[in-house]
Scaffold this motif. Structure first.
Motif, PDB file in Angstrom:
ATOM      1  N   SER A   6      28.728 -37.326 -35.882  1.00 10.01           N
ATOM      2  CA  SER A   6      27.838 -37.636 -34.761  1.00 10.01           C
ATOM      3  C   SER A   6      27.060 -36.404 -34.311  1.00 10.01           C
ATOM      4  O   SER A   6      27.523 -35.272 -34.458  1.00 10.01           O
ATOM      5  N   PHE A   7      25.868 -36.673 -33.779  1.00 12.47           N
ATOM      6  CA  PHE A   7      25.057 -35.620 -33.168  1.00 12.47           C
ATOM      7  C   PHE A   7      25.276 -35.663 -31.652  1.00 12.47           C
ATOM      8  O   PHE A   7      25.205 -36.735 -31.040  1.00 12.47           O
ATOM      9  N   LEU A   8      25.517 -34.504 -31.071  1.00 13.48           N
ATOM     10  CA  LEU A   8      25.740 -34.410 -29.635  1.00 13.48           C
ATOM     11  C   LEU A   8      24.805 -33.360 -29.047  1.00 13.48           C
ATOM     12  O   LEU A   8      24.381 -32.430 -29.735  1.00 13.48           O
ATOM     13  N   GLU A   9      24.503 -33.525 -27.779  1.00 13.08           N
ATOM     14  CA  GLU A   9      23.824 -32.469 -27.027  1.00 13.08           C
ATOM     15  C   GLU A   9      24.728 -32.040 -25.891  1.00 13.08           C
ATOM     16  O   GLU A   9      25.350 -32.881 -25.235  1.00 13.08           O
ATOM     17  N   TYR A  10      24.804 -30.738 -25.681  1.00 18.87           N
ATOM     18  CA  TYR A  10      25.590 -30.216 -24.559  1.00 18.87           C
ATOM     19  C   TYR A  10      24.681 -29.325 -23.732  1.00 18.87           C
ATOM     20  O   TYR A  10      24.012 -28.426 -24.258  1.00 18.87           O
ATOM     21  N   LYS A  11      24.647 -29.583 -22.438  1.00 18.46           N
ATOM     22  CA  LYS A  11      23.822 -28.776 -21.545  1.00 18.46           C
ATOM     23  C   LYS A  11      24.639 -28.429 -20.320  1.00 18.46           C
ATOM     24  O   LYS A  11      25.238 -29.289 -19.670  1.00 18.46           O
ATOM     25  N   ASP A  12      24.699 -27.154 -20.018  1.00 19.12           N
ATOM     26  CA  ASP A  12      25.390 -26.667 -18.830  1.00 19.12           C
ATOM     27  C   ASP A  12      24.551 -25.521 -18.273  1.00 19.12           C
ATOM     28  O   ASP A  12      23.546 -25.139 -18.864  1.00 19.12           O
ATOM     29  N   GLN A  13      24.983 -24.995 -17.177  1.00 14.85           N
ATOM     30  CA  GLN A  13      24.207 -23.920 -16.544  1.00 14.85           C
ATOM     31  C   GLN A  13      24.042 -22.756 -17.522  1.00 14.85           C
ATOM     32  O   GLN A  13      25.001 -22.119 -17.920  1.00 14.85           O
ATOM     33  N   GLY A  14      22.811 -22.522 -17.944  1.00 11.30           N
ATOM     34  CA  GLY A  14      22.514 -21.362 -18.778  1.00 11.30           C
ATOM     35  C   GLY A  14      22.596 -21.593 -20.269  1.00 11.30           C
ATOM     36  O   GLY A  14      22.214 -20.709 -21.043  1.00 11.30           O
ATOM     37  N   TRP A  16      22.291 -24.578 -23.807  1.00  7.39           N
ATOM     38  CA  TRP A  16      22.018 -25.885 -24.399  1.00  7.39           C
ATOM     39  C   TRP A  16      22.326 -25.803 -25.889  1.00  7.39           C
ATOM     40  O   TRP A  16      21.975 -24.825 -26.556  1.00  7.39           O
ATOM     41  N   LEU A  17      23.024 -26.825 -26.415  1.00 11.72           N
ATOM     42  CA  LEU A  17      23.375 -26.853 -27.828  1.00 11.72           C
ATOM     43  C   LEU A  17      23.090 -28.233 -28.416  1.00 11.72           C
ATOM     44  O   LEU A  17      23.334 -29.248 -27.758  1.00 11.72           O
ATOM     45  N   GLN A  18      22.603 -28.242 -29.641  1.00 14.18           N
ATOM     46  CA  GLN A  18      22.491 -29.457 -30.438  1.00 14.18           C
ATOM     47  C   GLN A  18      23.571 -29.358 -31.520  1.00 14.18           C
ATOM     48  O   GLN A  18      23.539 -28.466 -32.373  1.00 14.18           O
ATOM     49  N   ILE A  19      24.521 -30.282 -31.484  1.00 15.76           N
ATOM     50  CA  ILE A  19      25.765 -30.138 -32.239  1.00 15.76           C
ATOM     51  C   ILE A  19      25.935 -31.298 -33.211  1.00 15.76           C
ATOM     52  O   ILE A  19      25.751 -32.464 -32.844  1.00 15.76           O
ATOM     53  N   TYR A  20      26.311 -30.980 -34.456  1.00 13.08           N
ATOM     54  CA  TYR A  20      26.674 -31.997 -35.434  1.00 13.08           C
ATOM     55  C   TYR A  20      28.176 -31.904 -35.660  1.00 13.08           C
ATOM     56  O   TYR A  20      28.670 -30.932 -36.228  1.00 13.08           O
ATOM     57  N   VAL A  21      28.894 -32.905 -35.181  1.00 16.62           N
ATOM     58  CA  VAL A  21      30.351 -32.949 -35.332  1.00 16.62           C
ATOM     59  C   VAL A  21      30.657 -33.798 -36.563  1.00 16.62           C
ATOM     60  O   VAL A  21      30.290 -34.966 -36.630  1.00 16.62           O
ATOM     61  N   ILE A  28      31.995 -28.262 -37.773  1.00 19.56           N
ATOM     62  CA  ILE A  28      30.979 -28.459 -36.747  1.00 19.56           C
ATOM     63  C   ILE A  28      29.805 -27.559 -37.096  1.00 19.56           C
ATOM     64  O   ILE A  28      29.981 -26.395 -37.480  1.00 19.56           O
ATOM     65  N   ARG A  29      28.597 -28.100 -36.966  1.00 25.18           N
ATOM     66  CA  ARG A  29      27.384 -27.323 -37.232  1.00 25.18           C
ATOM     67  C   ARG A  29      26.521 -27.320 -35.976  1.00 25.18           C
ATOM     68  O   ARG A  29      26.236 -28.373 -35.413  1.00 25.18           O
ATOM     69  N   ILE A  30      26.133 -26.135 -35.530  1.00 28.93           N
ATOM     70  CA  ILE A  30      25.224 -25.996 -34.390  1.00 28.93           C
ATOM     71  C   ILE A  30      23.810 -25.873 -34.952  1.00 28.93           C
ATOM     72  O   ILE A  30      23.431 -24.845 -35.512  1.00 28.93           O
ATOM     73  N   ASP A  31      23.027 -26.938 -34.808  1.00 29.41           N
ATOM     74  CA  ASP A  31      21.693 -26.974 -35.399  1.00 29.41           C
ATOM     75  C   ASP A  31      20.645 -26.269 -34.553  1.00 29.41           C
ATOM     76  O   ASP A  31      19.624 -25.809 -35.079  1.00 29.41           O
TER      77      ASP A  31
END
Length: 289
Positions: A6-14, A16-21, A28-31
C-alpha cells in the motif's frame, strides 16, 4: 499476496512522507519526503520496526547525500535526472542481518563486466510476419495477465490479475505487446511519474519459445518514443541482476548501469538483486526527427 502492499502519506508538524509499505517483499520504500530530515528518518525507522520488516529504502536527494551516510545508510544505486532533472539516490538500511547475505553477487559482477564490453545495438529488428505489435488497451488485459502468469511464478506487483492491469492503464501506465497466434507472447510497460517527469520501463516478459526474435528491444524503443512525445526524458529500468539477456538488452539500447539493489524483491522463486539502468531520452537525436 501483493494486494497487501500500500501507498501511504504521513504528515506531521515539520515533515511529510510518501511511503510504499510492501509486506510481501518485507520492505518499506520512501518515495518522496520533505521537512526535517532527522525527524523523517526517525519516523521511517520507527515504522519499519513496528511492522517487523527487513529493508528500508529512501529515494534520497543530492543535498541529503552526506546526512544519509552519517545515519548509517548504504548507497546502492542512483537514477540520473529523476527529480525534474536532479538525481535520485537509493539509500538503504537493513534491519535483519540475513537480508544482507547474498551468494550471487560475484556472478552478477561478472555479468555486468561481460555486458559492458558489448557494442551498442544499431540494427533494425524485423520480427516474423506472424507477430504483430500492439499498444495495450483494456480489452487486452486478460491476455496480458495470462502472459505474466506463465512467465512469473512470483512477481512484486499483482500483474496476474486483469483488473489490476486495467487499473494501471487508467492511472497512466503504458504497455506494448506482441501478439502471436491470438495470444500475447511478449510485453513491457512504462510506469509514468507525472509529478517528476520520469518513467520506469518494467514488467518485461517474453514466453521462452518466442525469445529469439528480439521483441524486447522493439517494445522498449516504442515505450521510449511514447515517453519522449509526452516530454518525459528520464527513463530507467530495474532488471534482475542474474538475467544476462535483459541487462544486455538495456545496455545495447544505450542505458547505463547505476548500481545494484541487494535482495530487493521476490521474483520467480527467490529474493533477487536488481540492477538499475538509466537513459536520458532528451539526448536521443532520432526521437527529434
Amino acid at each position: 499476496m501483493n494486494e497487501l502492499a500500500s501507498f501511504l502519506e504521513y504528515k506531521d508538524q515539520g515533515i511529510w512522507l510518501q511511503i510504499y509499505v510492501d509486506p510481501f517483499n518485507k520492505r518499506i520504500r520512501i518515495d518522496d519526503y520533505y521537512g526535517n530530515l532527522q525527524a523523517i528518518i526517525e519516523y521511517a525507522e520507527k515504522l519499519i520496526k513496528e511492522k517487523k520488516l527487513e529493508k528500508l529504502i529512501f529515494k534520497g536527494r543530492k543535498e541529503h547525500f552526506q546526512a544519509f551516510i552519517q545515519q548509517g545508510y548504504i548507497l546502492e544505486a542512483q537514477i540520473d535526472h529523476y527529480f525534474l532533472g536532479s538525481n535520485a539516490y537509493f539509500f538503504t538500511k537493513y534491519f535483519d542481518s540475513q537480508r544482507m547475505e547474498n551468494s550471487h553477487w560475484i556472478t552478477e559482477d561478472q555479468i555486468i563486466h561481460s555486458i559492458n564490453g558489448m557494442a551498442l545495438s544499431a540494427e533494425t529488428i524485423h520480427p516474423p510476419q506472424e507477430y504483430h505489435l500492439k499498444k495495450v488497451e483494456a480489452e487486452d488485459a486478460e491476455n496480458l495477465a495470462q502472459l505474466y502468469q506463465q512467465v512469473f511464478q512470483i512477481y512484486p506487483t499483482p500483474l496476474h490479475d486483469p483488473e489490476y492491469i486495467k487499473k494501471t492503464l487508467v492511472e497512466g501506465t503504458i504497455y506494448y505487446c506482441f501478439y502471436g497466434n491470438g495470444k500475447i507472447v511478449s510485453a513491457a510497460s512504462a510506469e509514468v511519474n507525472q509529478t517528476y517527469r520520469n518513467a520506469e520501463l518494467t514488467d518485461c516478459a517474453t514466453l521462452t519459445e518466442h525469445r529469439k526474435h528480439g521483441f524486447m528491444k522493439i517494445l522498449l524503443k516504442k515505450l521510449e518514443q511514447d515517453l519522449y512525445k509526452q516530454g518525459i526524458y528520464c527513463s530507467y529500468s530495474i532488471a534482475r541482476s542474474l538475467s544476462f539477456g535483459m541487462n544486455a538488452a538495456l545496455h545495447q539500447l544505450g542505458y547505463e548501469y547505476r548500481g545494484r539493489l541487494r535482495n530487493n524483491v521476490f521474483i520467480y522463486d527467490k529474493l533477487e538483486n536488481m540492477n538499475v539502468w538509466v537513459k536520458n531520452l532528451a539526448e536521443q537525436p532520432n526521437f527529434r526527427q
